[in-house]
Design a protein around this motif. Structure first.
Motif, short mmCIF file in Angstrom:
data_model
loop_
_atom_site.label_atom_id
_atom_site.label_comp_id
_atom_site.label_asym_id
_atom_site.label_seq_id
_atom_site.Cartn_x
_atom_site.Cartn_y
_atom_site.Cartn_z
N CYS A 2 0.83 -1.19 0.00
CA CYS A 2 0.00 0.00 0.00
C CYS A 2 0.88 1.26 0.00
O CYS A 2 1.89 1.31 0.69
N ALA A 3 0.46 2.28 -0.79
CA ALA A 3 1.20 3.54 -0.77
C ALA A 3 0.96 4.22 0.58
O ALA A 3 -0.10 4.09 1.16
N GLN A 4 2.00 4.95 1.04
CA GLN A 4 1.86 5.68 2.30
C GLN A 4 0.82 6.78 2.14
O GLN A 4 0.88 7.57 1.20
N LYS A 5 -0.15 6.84 3.06
CA LYS A 5 -1.17 7.89 2.97
C LYS A 5 -0.61 9.20 3.52
O LYS A 5 0.26 9.21 4.38
N LYS A 6 -1.16 10.32 2.99
CA LYS A 6 -0.61 11.64 3.36
C LYS A 6 -1.01 12.07 4.76
O LYS A 6 -0.36 12.90 5.36
N GLY A 7 -2.12 11.60 5.25
CA GLY A 7 -2.60 12.05 6.56
C GLY A 7 -4.02 11.59 6.76
O GLY A 7 -4.49 10.67 6.06
N ARG A 8 -4.71 12.23 7.71
CA ARG A 8 -6.09 11.81 7.99
C ARG A 8 -7.06 12.95 7.69
O ARG A 8 -6.90 14.07 8.20
N VAL A 9 -8.05 12.64 6.91
CA VAL A 9 -9.08 13.61 6.55
C VAL A 9 -10.32 13.37 7.41
O VAL A 9 -10.70 12.22 7.64
N PHE A 10 -10.92 14.46 7.89
CA PHE A 10 -12.25 14.34 8.50
C PHE A 10 -13.19 15.31 7.81
O PHE A 10 -12.83 16.46 7.54
N SER A 11 -14.39 14.84 7.55
CA SER A 11 -15.43 15.76 7.09
C SER A 11 -16.79 15.26 7.55
O SER A 11 -17.03 14.06 7.60
N GLY A 12 -17.64 16.19 7.91
CA GLY A 12 -18.99 15.83 8.33
C GLY A 12 -20.00 16.59 7.50
O GLY A 12 -19.74 17.70 7.03
N ALA A 13 -21.16 15.98 7.30
CA ALA A 13 -22.24 16.66 6.57
C ALA A 13 -23.54 16.43 7.32
O ALA A 13 -23.78 15.35 7.86
N ARG A 14 -24.36 17.46 7.34
CA ARG A 14 -25.68 17.29 7.96
C ARG A 14 -26.47 16.26 7.18
O ARG A 14 -26.45 16.29 5.94
N PRO A 15 -27.18 15.39 7.88
CA PRO A 15 -27.96 14.38 7.16
C PRO A 15 -29.22 15.00 6.55
O PRO A 15 -30.23 15.17 7.21
N THR A 16 -29.11 15.36 5.31
CA THR A 16 -30.21 16.07 4.64
C THR A 16 -31.02 15.13 3.73
O THR A 16 -31.78 15.59 2.90
N VAL A 45 -23.46 14.32 10.56
CA VAL A 45 -23.44 15.06 11.83
C VAL A 45 -24.87 15.32 12.31
O VAL A 45 -25.42 16.40 12.17
N ASP A 46 -25.43 14.28 12.95
CA ASP A 46 -26.82 14.38 13.38
C ASP A 46 -27.01 15.33 14.56
O ASP A 46 -28.07 15.94 14.69
N ILE A 47 -25.95 15.49 15.41
CA ILE A 47 -26.13 16.41 16.55
C ILE A 47 -26.18 17.85 16.03
O ILE A 47 -26.99 18.66 16.48
N GLN A 85 -22.38 10.76 13.77
CA GLN A 85 -21.72 11.52 14.85
C GLN A 85 -22.14 11.06 16.25
O GLN A 85 -21.30 10.80 17.11
N SER A 86 -23.43 10.93 16.50
CA SER A 86 -23.89 10.63 17.86
C SER A 86 -23.61 9.19 18.27
O SER A 86 -23.76 8.84 19.44
N HIS A 87 -23.21 8.34 17.32
CA HIS A 87 -22.90 6.96 17.66
C HIS A 87 -21.54 6.85 18.35
O HIS A 87 -21.17 5.77 18.81
N VAL A 88 -20.80 7.96 18.36
CA VAL A 88 -19.52 7.99 19.10
C VAL A 88 -19.66 9.12 20.12
O VAL A 88 -19.19 10.25 19.90
N PRO A 89 -20.34 8.85 21.25
CA PRO A 89 -20.70 9.95 22.18
C PRO A 89 -19.49 10.62 22.83
O PRO A 89 -19.65 11.71 23.39
N GLU A 90 -18.31 10.03 22.73
CA GLU A 90 -17.11 10.69 23.30
C GLU A 90 -16.94 12.10 22.74
O GLU A 90 -16.39 12.97 23.40
N ALA A 310 -14.36 4.18 14.68
CA ALA A 310 -14.16 5.57 15.11
C ALA A 310 -14.03 5.65 16.64
O ALA A 310 -13.23 6.43 17.17
N SER A 311 -14.80 4.80 17.34
CA SER A 311 -14.77 4.82 18.82
C SER A 311 -13.40 4.49 19.37
O SER A 311 -12.99 5.04 20.39
N VAL A 312 -12.71 3.57 18.71
CA VAL A 312 -11.38 3.17 19.19
C VAL A 312 -10.46 4.40 19.22
O VAL A 312 -9.78 4.67 20.22
#
Ligand code: SF4
Length: 331
Positions: A2-16, A45-47, A85-90, A310-312
């Protein structure tokens, strides 16, 4: 290997709910492409959706429909983490902890807070004010270093970076400062000619629409207002049908513009060509989506697996934060 990944991306969208072609070209297509280079975490991102208290009765259905679209568009649960989002309450605990290092004045100056407060004066809740803190927690709990954003979201991300800097200064370096990854997405105008395609303005075309529905929707699109009759020359540069042709019929643009300017083709025929272009481009997506619909429970499985993965990460980050803030004894 596997090629080395550049980093970690996060993005959230409202559930529309069902996504439209503006969502696809503006965000989802980019989400799919980023999977090749980054570890990606994408979240409904349900919250955040609760801050405006719209359609909460349809929240579960909206999550399901949006995820079906994301999966059919090419988000791959083997390569990316997809969850709610809410499934990982941390994240809500981290939001509270980050709120302790976020000056009130930073939040009240946020333009989108002022705008929302104007839009819903009867419900200026804490969630609206604290939205950027929760958004920061969303990103940093996964130690994401890259966030895909449009120009209009840069201010929010800058605030997240300020909160991170303050936390790192007060409690020692903990979070990476998330960097914006500006998306070069085209602005997709609404069928009514308004600046943005939007479900709330009902000027959109759903990705999952049938070819017939798509055709019907396209026929309602506004064109060059000066072109009253077929014999009037048109101006493709001011016509939103033409701007959609740029996305869905890029190989026919010269012909479309020429015949418009010289009144050699009517708007109805021109719109029919656009509907054909959209239906052609979305055919594989729609087939994949139908295949997913025929697998009951699949989306639930994907989301449960995503939440577990995600919880881990979230638990590990939260423990580190709680130790640094003195809430837990250091191991
Ligand atoms: Fe728009 Fe096509 Fe009509 Fe020209 S012919 S005004 S590009 S819909």
């Amino acid at each position: 290997m596997c090629a080395q990944k550049k980093g970690r991306v996060f993005s959230g969208a409202r559930p529309t709910g069902r996504q439209h072609i503006g969502n696809y070209l503006g965000a989802i297509k980019n989400y799919v492409a980023l999977q090749d280079e980054y570890d990606c975490i994408y979240c409904a991102v349900d919250i955040h959706a609760l801050t405006t208290l719209e359609n909460t009765d349809k929240l579960q259905e909206n999550i399901q429909e949006m995820m079906l679209d994301w999966l059919a568009a090419g988000l791959d649960p083997q390569r990316s983490i997809l969850f709610v989002q809410s499934h990982v309450p941390e994240v809500m605990v981290l939001h509270t902890l980050l709120s302790m290092v976020t000056p009130y004045s930073w939040l009240t100056r946020v333009p989108s807070f002022k705008e929302k407060a104007r839009q819903q004066p009867e419900n200026i809740n804490y969630g609206l004010l604290g939205y950027p803190v929760l958004m920061t927690a969303d990103i940093v709990i996964y130690k994401a270093d890259t966030v895909p954003v449009g120009e209009d979201q840069l201010a929010h991300l800058e605030l997240a970076r300020e909160i991170v800097r303050r936390f790192n200064h007060l409690f020692s370096p903990t979070f990476p400062e998330p960097q914006p990854k500006l998306t070069q997405a085209p602005l997709i105008v609404g069928l009514d000619g308004s600046q943005k395609m939007s479900k709330s303005l009902n000027n959109h075309i759903e990705l999952a629409a049938t070819p017939e529905e798509t055709h019907k929707r396209v026929m309602t699109a506004m064109t060059d207002p000066q072109r009253q009759r077929k014999t009037d020359p048109g101006r493709p540069e001011v016509c939103n049908v033409y701007s959609l042709h740029q996305q869905f019929n890029p190989d026919k643009l010269d012909d479309i513009a020429y015949k418009c300017r010289n009144a050699l083709r009517g708007c109805v025929e021109c719109k029919g060509m656009l509907a054909d272009g959209i239906n052609r481009e979305l055919k594989p997506f729609r087939e994949r989506r139908q295949g997913l619909v025929e697998r009951p429970g699949y989306v639930k499985e994907v989301l449960a697996d995503g939440a577990q993965r995600a919880s881990v990460i979230a638990r590990e980050t939260l423990l580190e934060v709680e130790e640094k803030m003195g809430l837990k004894a250091k191991a």
